[in-house]
Design a protein around this motif. Structure first.
Motif, PDB file in Angstrom:
ATOM      1  N   ALA A   1       0.834  -1.208   0.000  1.00  0.00           N
ATOM      2  CA  ALA A   1       0.000   0.000   0.000  1.00  0.00           C
ATOM      3  C   ALA A   1       0.864   1.251   0.000  1.00  0.00           C
ATOM      4  O   ALA A   1       0.557   2.234  -0.700  1.00  0.00           O
ATOM      5  N   THR A   2       1.939   1.236   0.754  1.00  0.00           N
ATOM      6  CA  THR A   2       2.816   2.397   0.813  1.00  0.00           C
ATOM      7  C   THR A   2       3.594   2.566  -0.480  1.00  0.00           C
ATOM      8  O   THR A   2       3.796   3.690  -0.962  1.00  0.00           O
ATOM      9  N   LEU A   3       4.058   1.462  -1.082  1.00  0.00           N
ATOM     10  CA  LEU A   3       4.795   1.557  -2.344  1.00  0.00           C
ATOM     11  C   LEU A   3       3.926   2.149  -3.447  1.00  0.00           C
ATOM     12  O   LEU A   3       4.428   2.835  -4.350  1.00  0.00           O
ATOM     13  N   ARG A   4       2.615   1.910  -3.400  1.00  0.00           N
ATOM     14  CA  ARG A   4       1.736   2.474  -4.430  1.00  0.00           C
ATOM     15  C   ARG A   4       1.638   4.001  -4.326  1.00  0.00           C
ATOM     16  O   ARG A   4       1.160   4.655  -5.266  1.00  0.00           O
ATOM     17  N   SER A   5       2.070   4.571  -3.218  1.00  0.00           N
ATOM     18  CA  SER A   5       2.066   6.036  -3.095  1.00  0.00           C
ATOM     19  C   SER A   5       3.254   6.671  -3.803  1.00  0.00           C
ATOM     20  O   SER A   5       3.304   7.900  -3.939  1.00  0.00           O
ATOM     21  N   VAL A   6       4.229   5.842  -4.261  1.00  0.00           N
ATOM     22  CA  VAL A   6       5.404   6.395  -4.935  1.00  0.00           C
ATOM     23  C   VAL A   6       5.593   5.807  -6.330  1.00  0.00           C
ATOM     24  O   VAL A   6       6.480   6.232  -7.067  1.00  0.00           O
ATOM     25  N   ALA A   7       4.810   4.810  -6.715  1.00  0.00           N
ATOM     26  CA  ALA A   7       4.947   4.200  -8.036  1.00  0.00           C
ATOM     27  C   ALA A   7       3.615   3.602  -8.472  1.00  0.00           C
ATOM     28  O   ALA A   7       2.766   3.252  -7.640  1.00  0.00           O
ATOM     29  N   SER A   8       3.452   3.502  -9.768  1.00  0.00           N
ATOM     30  CA  SER A   8       2.235   2.915 -10.334  1.00  0.00           C
ATOM     31  C   SER A   8       2.425   1.401 -10.424  1.00  0.00           C
ATOM     32  O   SER A   8       3.065   0.902 -11.352  1.00  0.00           O
ATOM     33  N   ILE A   9       1.908   0.685  -9.419  1.00  0.00           N
ATOM     34  CA  ILE A   9       2.121  -0.761  -9.314  1.00  0.00           C
ATOM     35  C   ILE A   9       0.782  -1.474  -9.527  1.00  0.00           C
ATOM     36  O   ILE A   9      -0.147  -1.302  -8.719  1.00  0.00           O
ATOM     37  N   PRO A  10       0.647  -2.263 -10.577  1.00  0.00           N
ATOM     38  CA  PRO A  10      -0.637  -2.932 -10.839  1.00  0.00           C
ATOM     39  C   PRO A  10      -0.968  -4.020  -9.831  1.00  0.00           C
ATOM     40  O   PRO A  10      -2.091  -4.117  -9.341  1.00  0.00           O
ATOM     41  N   SER A  11      -0.030  -4.897  -9.544  1.00  0.00           N
ATOM     42  CA  SER A  11      -0.271  -5.972  -8.577  1.00  0.00           C
ATOM     43  C   SER A  11       0.938  -6.107  -7.685  1.00  0.00           C
ATOM     44  O   SER A  11       2.070  -5.881  -8.112  1.00  0.00           O
ATOM     45  N   CYS A  12       0.685  -6.469  -6.420  1.00  0.00           N
ATOM     46  CA  CYS A  12       1.791  -6.503  -5.458  1.00  0.00           C
ATOM     47  C   CYS A  12       1.426  -7.436  -4.317  1.00  0.00           C
ATOM     48  O   CYS A  12       0.275  -7.467  -3.856  1.00  0.00           O
ATOM     49  N   ARG A  13       2.441  -8.202  -3.879  1.00  0.00           N
ATOM     50  CA  ARG A  13       2.299  -8.982  -2.642  1.00  0.00           C
ATOM     51  C   ARG A  13       3.658  -9.008  -1.954  1.00  0.00           C
ATOM     52  O   ARG A  13       4.703  -8.738  -2.580  1.00  0.00           O
ATOM     53  N   ASP A  14       3.630  -9.312  -0.672  1.00  0.00           N
ATOM     54  CA  ASP A  14       4.863  -9.291   0.104  1.00  0.00           C
ATOM     55  C   ASP A  14       5.868 -10.286  -0.486  1.00  0.00           C
ATOM     56  O   ASP A  14       5.546 -11.456  -0.727  1.00  0.00           O
ATOM     57  N   GLY A  15       7.075  -9.806  -0.732  1.00  0.00           N
ATOM     58  CA  GLY A  15       8.119 -10.603  -1.372  1.00  0.00           C
ATOM     59  C   GLY A  15       8.438 -10.123  -2.771  1.00  0.00           C
ATOM     60  O   GLY A  15       9.461 -10.518  -3.348  1.00  0.00           O
ATOM     61  N   ASP A  16       7.607  -9.212  -3.324  1.00  0.00           N
ATOM     62  CA  ASP A  16       7.854  -8.686  -4.668  1.00  0.00           C
ATOM     63  C   ASP A  16       8.902  -7.574  -4.637  1.00  0.00           C
ATOM     64  O   ASP A  16       9.086  -6.884  -3.619  1.00  0.00           O
ATOM     65  N   SER A  17       9.537  -7.375  -5.801  1.00  0.00           N
ATOM     66  CA  SER A  17      10.495  -6.294  -6.002  1.00  0.00           C
ATOM     67  C   SER A  17      10.158  -5.599  -7.317  1.00  0.00           C
ATOM     68  O   SER A  17       9.628  -6.226  -8.245  1.00  0.00           O
ATOM     69  N   PHE A  18      10.495  -4.308  -7.405  1.00  0.00           N
ATOM     70  CA  PHE A  18      10.166  -3.520  -8.589  1.00  0.00           C
ATOM     71  C   PHE A  18      11.343  -2.626  -8.948  1.00  0.00           C
ATOM     72  O   PHE A  18      12.104  -2.181  -8.068  1.00  0.00           O
ATOM     73  N   LEU A  19      11.453  -2.344 -10.225  1.00  0.00           N
ATOM     74  CA  LEU A  19      12.473  -1.441 -10.735  1.00  0.00           C
ATOM     75  C   LEU A  19      11.775  -0.195 -11.281  1.00  0.00           C
ATOM     76  O   LEU A  19      10.913  -0.289 -12.158  1.00  0.00           O
ATOM     77  N   VAL A  20      12.127   0.972 -10.748  1.00  0.00           N
ATOM     78  CA  VAL A  20      11.475   2.219 -11.143  1.00  0.00           C
ATOM     79  C   VAL A  20      12.250   2.851 -12.294  1.00  0.00           C
ATOM     80  O   VAL A  20      13.472   3.010 -12.220  1.00  0.00           O
ATOM     81  N   GLU A  21      11.549   3.215 -13.337  1.00  0.00           N
ATOM     82  CA  GLU A  21      12.147   3.869 -14.492  1.00  0.00           C
ATOM     83  C   GLU A  21      11.672   5.319 -14.569  1.00  0.00           C
ATOM     84  O   GLU A  21      10.480   5.589 -14.424  1.00  0.00           O
ATOM     85  N   GLY A  22      12.637   6.243 -14.777  1.00  0.00           N
ATOM     86  CA  GLY A  22      12.263   7.652 -14.958  1.00  0.00           C
ATOM     87  C   GLY A  22      12.165   8.446 -13.682  1.00  0.00           C
ATOM     88  O   GLY A  22      11.453   9.449 -13.641  1.00  0.00           O
ATOM     89  N   GLY A  23      12.860   8.049 -12.628  1.00  0.00           N
ATOM     90  CA  GLY A  23      12.824   8.806 -11.376  1.00  0.00           C
ATOM     91  C   GLY A  23      13.695  10.048 -11.432  1.00  0.00           C
ATOM     92  O   GLY A  23      14.578  10.189 -12.273  1.00  0.00           O
ATOM     93  N   ASP A  24      13.416  10.989 -10.512  1.00  0.00           N
ATOM     94  CA  ASP A  24      14.224  12.203 -10.417  1.00  0.00           C
ATOM     95  C   ASP A  24      15.582  11.930  -9.782  1.00  0.00           C
ATOM     96  O   ASP A  24      16.547  12.652 -10.023  1.00  0.00           O
TER      97      ASP A  24
END
Length: 772
Positions: A511-534
């Motif tokens: 829930a908190t990660l969705r406040s900083v990135a557009s994440i379609p699906s997520c569960r504990d144990g997932d990792s994401f790579l952000v593209e286009g950050g400042d």
């Protein structure tokens, strides 16, 4: 021979001042009080440089944790210090945790010994707060036993909140900017700082604007009782004195009043100096010992005030013909000339003109030209105002009885009315110019924070090793908290040693990660790579699945994380700080075991504005989780600390000058009423209504004040425009500030006028016709 004649005549005038009966003593008292108020403020001003120097010396003497602390090996003469400040209801509290590493550990200034574990030494002001009901919330944050108070050498102000607490848990880590090992108190690397030329200009103009009204008031005060004095001087001419001797006697009488005013001023200053130790204005406080005027400056005041009294009196009598049968001043005076009065402000503009367009990039401003130019422009107000008042009232006439009485009085003595208004006109002109300058350059010293205050109003930093889940639960259970975003933050390197790539990792629940990135699906144990950050962006070499990354903890970190195969790429959204976060996003289960010791915690808190002390509850929760944690309120913008200090100094000084303005105007008004006592009583005896006389007195005050404020606005806008052009800043008139400064001046005069009404009513009694 001539010198002896001057001394004799001045001495005779001084004796007349003390031997003039009840009238003489009343006149002397009014002059002394008026001069004394000005002298007190002058002495206070001469003490300001010393007060600032002492505050700076004590701040440097107690310096411990800095960004450039040298690496000192542990010994029995070292001390671990943690910087643990806090805030209580918008007031800063300076806090330090101390942990001696040997018997010879240094002791902070103001303490006789270091507090033990569980003990606390606090400033007197903080002790009073903690022991009161108002300090209950802060006491929860500082529960240690108070064993003493910090002495004056360890504080920069009498009302400062500060404490030292003894602990045994401090460890030097990578985050040494909050914890330091020292072997002495004091700045380890004192380096003189060069000040911005524009800030130097601001400081200089502030002093000039605050001091000029004081000088004007002193010059006006030594002329109290001028009309009665001139009638006495006519008697001197009748017994044989020549015109020169008469003027010197008058100057001696004024000098005596000024000398008594010096005594009064010294007493006022000492009373105010002592009272300053228990006062705080705009979060600034001092100890009485700080306010010691420079001996040379105090001597200058002691010599200049009587000398000014003599010169002002001689100058005032230059156009008055005193003859044995009376004073020609009672006739209509000749019209004032305008040409030489215009030369004064024009000369000031001429001195400032060479510095137009200089800005901050072309060296310092010439302080002598600035001082002379600003002073001449402000003196121009006092030169032009008598002509303006005379020219306007000469064209006024028809109206009610109260209006006609006021206008006739002003036509006969417009100079007296202008003198009473001069001080406040100068103060308003200077305030308008300064407000224009501050408003114009403020943008150069103000920076937008970018914080999204609609999503969070506080940010909490907690050191590495803080548990994310426990932190979130603690803040969610805190009173006054509506919503919490808890992020773990760390950096990873592409190599264990000699890293070339540094990338940010953010750890939070879905829930908190969705406040900083557009994440379609997520569960504990997932990792994401952000593209286009400042910031914290990931390079292609680092983002490849299977790449091993090492947590950055300033050493050879044992914690490693491998980029998982098929890691999902997501786009960032604006986080509460107003930026686009880059790097890797991890849920807690994706974090390698043990690596939380390399992860610090950032908490963004949304407050319930219906709870008055919500921020204090958040700070208490922060302290319970870790005393090293820091909770801060968010603002939409940040200003330069030096700029804010200068503005605070202006506001403090302006408050003092306004108090002087009010007191001096009241004394001047009472002096004017006292001189008109017989006239007022005669008018009442002949049937004039008291309401009519009261209105006439109000008109006599309102007309010169209105003209003075109009002239002050014109001169203030002119001076402000020139100062903005000097700083190479686009010129714009802040009309709201002009109107507010003018309104403040008018409000002071209105308050003084209302306070003078009761004495006016008492003076309008038939008993006022009695004489000695």
């Amino acid at each position: 021979m001539r010198r002896r004649l001057w001394v004799s005549d001045l001495g005779m005038g001084a004796r007349f001042a003390f031997a003039g009966g009840r009238e003489g003593w009343a006149r002397m008292l009014l002059t002394a009080v008026g001069v004394g108020l000005g002298v007190a403020l002058l002495l206070l001003t001469t003490a300001i440089p010393n007060a600032l120097a002492v505050r700076q010396e004590r701040e440097e003497a107690r310096t411990d944790v800095t960004f450039n602390n040298p690496k000192i090996p542990r010994s029995d003469a070292t001390l671990l210090v943690a910087d643990v400040p806090t805030t209580f209801r918008e007031k800063e509290v300076r806090g330090r945790e101390v942990q001696p590493e040997g018997p010879r550990a240094p002791v902070p200034p103001g303490l006789s010994r270091l507090p033990g574990v569980g003990e606390m030494v606090v400033s007197p002001a903080l002790k009073r707060l903690l022991e009161s009901d108002d300090g209950k919330l802060l006491r929860e944050r500082l529960p240690d036993r108070i064993v003493g108070t910090i002495g004056e050498p360890g504080l920069i102000g009498s009302q400062e909140f500060a404490y030292f607490r003894g602990v045994d848990h401090l460890v030097i880590t990578e985050e040494t900017y909050r914890i330091a090992r020292i072997d002495r108190f004091g700045d380890p690397d004192p380096t003189p700082q060069s000040m911005d030329p524009i800030l130097v200009l601001l400081t200089l103009v502030v002093f000039l604007v605050l001091l000029m009204p004081v000088a004007v008031f002193i010059a006006a005060a030594v002329r109290f009782g001028g009309e009665r004095r001139d009638r006495r001087l006519a008697a001197l001419r009748l017994v044989g004195s020549d015109s020169g001797m008469t003027r010197r006697v008058a100057a001696g009488e004024a000098m005596a009043g000024a000398v008594v005013g010096l005594v009064f001023g010294t007493v006022f200053f000492l009373i105010g100096r002592q009272a300053a130790g228990s006062m705080e204005l705009l979060d600034v406080s001092v100890f009485p010992s700080y306010l010691d005027p420079s001996p040379m400056l105090a001597l200058l005041v002691a010599v200049a005030v009587p000398a000014a009294a003599v010169l002002v009196t001689l100058f005032a009598l230059r156009g008055v013909v005193i003859e044995p049968l009376g004073v020609v001043r009672t006739a209509k005076p000749p019209r004032r000339r305008l040409w030489w009065r215009l030369l004064v402000p024009l000369a000031g503009l001429g001195l400032l003109y060479p510095m137009i367009g200089k800005g901050r990039d072309n060296g310092d401003f010439n302080q002598y030209l600035v001082s002379a130019g600003v002073l001449l422009l402000l003196v121009g107000v006092t030169a032009l105002l008598p002509w303006v008042v005379e020219a306007v009232v000469a064209r006024l006439g028809a109206g009610g009885l109260a209006w006609q009485l006021a206008i006739r009085r002003l036509q006969l003595s417009s100079g007296t009315a202008a003198r009473m208004v001069n001080g406040i006109a100068v103060a308003v002109a200077g305030a308008i110019a300064l407000q224009m300058l501050f408003t114009g350059v403020e943008g150069q010293y103000t920076e937008e924070t970018g914080n999204d205050l609609s999503r969070a109003q506080m940010q909490v930093w907690l050191p590495k090793g803080t548990a994310l889940a426990g932190t979130a639960a603690a803040f969610e259970a805190t009173e006054g908290v509506r919503k919490v975003h808890v992020f773990g933050e760390a950096y990873v390197n592409d190599r264990r040693k000699d890293a070339e790539e540094l990338t940010q990792i953010t750890v939070a629940d879905c829930a908190t990660l969705r406040s900083v990135a557009s994440i379609p699906s997520c569960r504990d144990g997932d990792s994401f790579l952000v593209e286009g950050g400042d910031y914290g962006s990931v390079t292609p070499a680092v983002s490849k699945p299977g790449t091993r990354l090492w947590f950055d903890d300033g050493q050879e970190s044992p914690y490693r994380w491998t980029v998982p195969a098929g890691i999902e790429r997501v786009r960032p959204v604006t986080d509460p700080t107003g930026q686009l976060r880059g790097g890797f996003l991890l849920t807690p289960a994706a974090l390698p075991a043990g690596s939380e010791r390399a992860v610090s915690v950032q908490v963004y808190v949304s407050l319930d504005d219906q709870v008055a002390d919500a921020a204090e509850y958040v700070r208490n929760t922060t302290g319970r989780i870790d005393p090293i944690g820091e909770a801060s309120m968010w603002t939409a913008e940040e200003r330069s600390e030096t700029f804010d200090k200068i503005r605070t100094g202006l506001l403090v000084g302006a408050a003092c000058v306004l108090a002087l303005i009010g007191a001096s105007l009241l004394v001047s008004q009472l002096e004017q009423l006292r001189e008109r006592r017989k006239l007022l009583s005669s008018l009442v005896a002949f049937g004039t209504r008291r309401r009519t006389l009261s209105l006439s007195v109000l008109w006599q005050t309102a007309i010169p004040i209105g003209l003075g404020l109009l002239l002050a606005s014109l001169v203030g806008i002119t001076l402000g425009t020139v100062l903005l052009m000097m700083t190479d800043t686009p010129v714009s008139v802040d009309w709201a500030s002009v109107l507010s400064m003018t309104g403040i001046g008018a409000a002071v005069v209105l308050a003084v006028t209302l306070l003078s009404l009761p004495p006016l009513v008492r003076l309008m009694r038939p008993e006022g016709l009695r004489t000695e």
